[in-house]
Design a protein around this motif. Sequence first.
Motif, PDB file in Angstrom:
ATOM      1  N   GLY A 358       0.820  -1.215   0.000  1.00  0.00           N
ATOM      2  CA  GLY A 358       0.000   0.000   0.000  1.00  0.00           C
ATOM      3  C   GLY A 358       0.849   1.258   0.000  1.00  0.00           C
ATOM      4  N   LYS A 359       1.970   1.223   0.745  1.00  0.00           N
ATOM      5  CA  LYS A 359       2.876   2.383   0.773  1.00  0.00           C
ATOM      6  C   LYS A 359       3.480   2.616  -0.601  1.00  0.00           C
ATOM      7  CE  LYS A 359       6.814   4.259   3.339  1.00  0.00           C
ATOM      8  NZ  LYS A 359       7.752   4.041   4.475  1.00  0.00           N
ATOM      9  N   ALA A 360       3.914   1.551  -1.253  1.00  0.00           N
ATOM     10  CA  ALA A 360       4.464   1.694  -2.606  1.00  0.00           C
ATOM     11  C   ALA A 360       3.415   2.236  -3.561  1.00  0.00           C
ATOM     12  CB  ALA A 360       4.991   0.344  -3.096  1.00  0.00           C
ATOM     13  N   GLN A 361       2.181   1.728  -3.440  1.00  0.00           N
ATOM     14  CA  GLN A 361       1.098   2.213  -4.297  1.00  0.00           C
ATOM     15  C   GLN A 361       0.873   3.708  -4.090  1.00  0.00           C
ATOM     16  OE1 GLN A 361      -1.383   0.142  -6.414  1.00  0.00           O
ATOM     17  NE2 GLN A 361      -1.277   2.226  -7.192  1.00  0.00           N
ATOM     18  N   CYS A 362       0.958   4.164  -2.844  1.00  0.00           N
ATOM     19  CA  CYS A 362       0.729   5.574  -2.540  1.00  0.00           C
ATOM     20  C   CYS A 362       1.761   6.454  -3.232  1.00  0.00           C
ATOM     21  CB  CYS A 362       0.761   5.782  -1.022  1.00  0.00           C
ATOM     22  SG  CYS A 362       0.296   7.454  -0.510  1.00  0.00           S
ATOM     23  N   TRP A 363       3.049   6.056  -3.172  1.00  0.00           N
ATOM     24  CA  TRP A 363       4.090   6.858  -3.830  1.00  0.00           C
ATOM     25  C   TRP A 363       3.958   6.797  -5.347  1.00  0.00           C
ATOM     26  CZ3 TRP A 363       6.754  10.529  -1.637  1.00  0.00           C
ATOM     27  CH2 TRP A 363       6.924  10.519  -0.257  1.00  0.00           C
ATOM     28  N   ALA A 364       3.569   5.630  -5.868  1.00  0.00           N
ATOM     29  CA  ALA A 364       3.319   5.548  -7.306  1.00  0.00           C
ATOM     30  C   ALA A 364       2.153   6.455  -7.700  1.00  0.00           C
ATOM     31  CB  ALA A 364       3.025   4.100  -7.697  1.00  0.00           C
ATOM     32  N   ASN A 365       1.107   6.464  -6.883  1.00  0.00           N
ATOM     33  CA  ASN A 365      -0.031   7.348  -7.146  1.00  0.00           C
ATOM     34  C   ASN A 365       0.372   8.813  -7.106  1.00  0.00           C
ATOM     35  OD1 ASN A 365      -1.722   5.184  -7.390  1.00  0.00           O
ATOM     36  ND2 ASN A 365      -2.651   5.374  -5.373  1.00  0.00           N
ATOM     37  N   ARG A 366       1.313   9.157  -6.226  1.00  0.00           N
ATOM     38  CA  ARG A 366       1.767  10.550  -6.167  1.00  0.00           C
ATOM     39  C   ARG A 366       2.405  10.965  -7.492  1.00  0.00           C
ATOM     40  NH1 ARG A 366       2.667  14.895  -3.205  1.00  0.00           N
ATOM     41  NH2 ARG A 366       4.543  16.148  -3.584  1.00  0.00           N
ATOM     42  N   GLY A 367       3.192  10.053  -8.071  1.00  0.00           N
ATOM     43  CA  GLY A 367       3.783  10.360  -9.376  1.00  0.00           C
ATOM     44  C   GLY A 367       2.731  10.587 -10.442  1.00  0.00           C
ATOM     45  N   LEU A 368       1.686   9.735 -10.430  1.00  0.00           N
ATOM     46  CA  LEU A 368       0.604   9.896 -11.405  1.00  0.00           C
ATOM     47  C   LEU A 368      -0.165  11.191 -11.164  1.00  0.00           C
ATOM     48  CD1 LEU A 368      -0.719   6.234 -11.397  1.00  0.00           C
ATOM     49  CD2 LEU A 368       0.698   7.308 -13.141  1.00  0.00           C
ATOM     50  N   ALA A 369      -0.367  11.527  -9.886  1.00  0.00           N
ATOM     51  CA  ALA A 369      -1.072  12.768  -9.572  1.00  0.00           C
ATOM     52  C   ALA A 369      -0.259  13.987 -10.003  1.00  0.00           C
ATOM     53  CB  ALA A 369      -1.369  12.829  -8.071  1.00  0.00           C
ATOM     54  N   LEU A 370       1.064  13.911  -9.861  1.00  0.00           N
ATOM     55  CA  LEU A 370       1.927  15.016 -10.328  1.00  0.00           C
ATOM     56  C   LEU A 370       1.826  15.161 -11.845  1.00  0.00           C
ATOM     57  CD1 LEU A 370       5.051  14.379  -8.070  1.00  0.00           C
ATOM     58  CD2 LEU A 370       3.647  16.452  -8.061  1.00  0.00           C
ATOM     59  N   GLN A 371       1.789  14.016 -12.544  1.00  0.00           N
ATOM     60  CA  GLN A 371       1.633  14.080 -14.001  1.00  0.00           C
ATOM     61  C   GLN A 371       0.300  14.727 -14.370  1.00  0.00           C
ATOM     62  OE1 GLN A 371       2.185  10.260 -15.898  1.00  0.00           O
ATOM     63  NE2 GLN A 371       3.918   9.741 -14.582  1.00  0.00           N
ATOM     64  N   ALA A 372      -0.757  14.328 -13.671  1.00  0.00           N
ATOM     65  CA  ALA A 372      -2.082  14.878 -13.967  1.00  0.00           C
ATOM     66  C   ALA A 372      -2.124  16.384 -13.698  1.00  0.00           C
ATOM     67  CB  ALA A 372      -3.146  14.156 -13.146  1.00  0.00           C
ATOM     68  N   ALA A 373      -1.493  16.815 -12.602  1.00  0.00           N
ATOM     69  CA  ALA A 373      -1.479  18.240 -12.275  1.00  0.00           C
ATOM     70  C   ALA A 373      -0.717  19.040 -13.315  1.00  0.00           C
ATOM     71  CB  ALA A 373      -0.861  18.440 -10.888  1.00  0.00           C
ATOM     72  N   LYS A 374       0.412  18.501 -13.753  1.00  0.00           N
ATOM     73  CA  LYS A 374       1.200  19.214 -14.767  1.00  0.00           C
ATOM     74  C   LYS A 374       0.439  19.335 -16.081  1.00  0.00           C
ATOM     75  CE  LYS A 374       5.754  19.160 -16.991  1.00  0.00           C
ATOM     76  NZ  LYS A 374       7.070  18.463 -17.086  1.00  0.00           N
ATOM     77  N   ARG A 375      -0.230  18.237 -16.470  1.00  0.00           N
ATOM     78  CA  ARG A 375      -0.958  18.256 -17.738  1.00  0.00           C
ATOM     79  C   ARG A 375      -2.142  19.229 -17.684  1.00  0.00           C
ATOM     80  NH1 ARG A 375      -2.258  13.462 -17.671  1.00  0.00           N
ATOM     81  NH2 ARG A 375      -4.406  13.648 -16.952  1.00  0.00           N
ATOM     82  N   SER A 376      -2.957  19.125 -16.611  1.00  0.00           N
ATOM     83  CA  SER A 376      -4.174  19.938 -16.558  1.00  0.00           C
ATOM     84  C   SER A 376      -3.895  21.391 -16.221  1.00  0.00           C
ATOM     85  CB  SER A 376      -5.158  19.334 -15.546  1.00  0.00           C
ATOM     86  OG  SER A 376      -4.560  19.234 -14.277  1.00  0.00           O
ATOM     87  N   CYS A 377      -2.864  21.662 -15.409  1.00  0.00           N
ATOM     88  CA  CYS A 377      -2.592  23.034 -14.975  1.00  0.00           C
ATOM     89  C   CYS A 377      -1.706  23.797 -15.957  1.00  0.00           C
ATOM     90  CB  CYS A 377      -1.940  23.035 -13.594  1.00  0.00           C
ATOM     91  SG  CYS A 377      -2.943  22.285 -12.296  1.00  0.00           S
ATOM     92  N   GLU A 378      -0.711  23.119 -16.545  1.00  0.00           N
ATOM     93  CA  GLU A 378       0.275  23.820 -17.372  1.00  0.00           C
ATOM     94  C   GLU A 378       0.056  23.629 -18.871  1.00  0.00           C
ATOM     95  OE1 GLU A 378       4.204  22.762 -16.145  1.00  0.00           O
ATOM     96  OE2 GLU A 378       3.754  22.964 -14.001  1.00  0.00           O
TER      97      GLU A 378
END
Length: 414
Positions: A358-378
């Motif tokens: 679950g901890k590994a999944q959380c950090w992997a999800n953070r990377g995906l969330a950063l990608q989503a933020a960069k795409r939608s915001c920038e």
Amino acid sequence: MRRAPYLASLAPLTLLIASRAAAAPWPPGASAGGSYTVDPSDAVLDIAELVLPDNFTLKFERTIGTIRWRVDKLQFGIGCTIDLSAPVVAVPVGTAPAPKAGQPRWGAAGAPGDPGPVGWGGLPGRAFTMTVKALAEPGTGSLWIKTDGGSGGAGGPGGQGQLGGGSTCGGHSEGPRTFGGPGGLGGPGGLGGWGGGTSLVVIQLDTYAPGYELLPNACAAACGASTRPPGANANDGRIAIWGAPGCGGPGGAGGPGGEGGDQHRERRHCFDFPITNVMVGGGPPGASGPAGLGGASGMCGLAVLQGPPLPIMTSFAPSASAHDKCAAGEEASCTSYANEIVANCPSNPPEASLMCSGKAQCWANRGLALQAAKRSCEVEKNELDCAIAKQNLRTFAATAKCDNPAPALSGRGF
């Protein structure tokens, strides 16, 4: 020319060599159309020959959260499945908060009830790493690695609203004449729990060229149980890594409204005859609270098909750890840090294995969330999607949550 296996994936992970040897062929007693449930003692394993007959399914005991296998020779027939889906568990619904205590002043409305508890987060699909030295029959058979996440739990019911203030004919410390106050609004139902993400999967085939990677999409758009992907019953050697994230749990029911002040008391005269038009009575009950919102679906985990790693030409000390870089917003480092965690997850006790995956999944999800933020915001400059992506980074993909995830089935989803 051999066809590259069909596979769903997002980013690479690192393999860990397994430690316990299995008798060949493995699993024992496998036959076409059958299944075998892997015991926790075989979650970390060296396998000389992994043989899956046609339409055979490998399942895993419910306490297994992380699997690490090294296979000398892999052979799979048509329509085989390795089912890494999150274990199905019954999760309790949180209890409603206590009714709002006390009573307000004469004639005042009661305070609203407290919100219900948030639903428990769904389990992620099991983490799976497998390195394969050779395929027994390249270009034949088909293998589906199923990666479904678990459903989130239902939100709990809201609490009851407060009793309304009493009625009074006025005078002295009671203030002016007033009817009873309305009962307080019921508390809102709790939010549904987050759905669990799909599995973190890596398969390394040593027959591929060093550094080879195949990274297509690995996750269904709709949450819930996935269906076998197209072509996964073919006879061309394809490996399909595919699954669906868990659905968020339903929101809890709104709490009942509080009773009106003196609601059950009959209307009464404030003065004796002949003054008969001055009366007071009880207040109305409060309305029920709104139902809670459903939880969000889980995120897509990481998966990759790769060849052996490229030789390391030089060594250097990184300026910062992958953990720190991911926390600072460098999305690629989140994948690297998830790799490190998966490579060192224990297989026992089961609770530690589930926590680690679950901890590994959380950090992997953070990377995906950063990608989503960069795409939608920038890039797309979509204000709504940008706000949602930033909210995700502050909640389920926050560094503090990933560093200290709640125990399985007692948090809000990884």
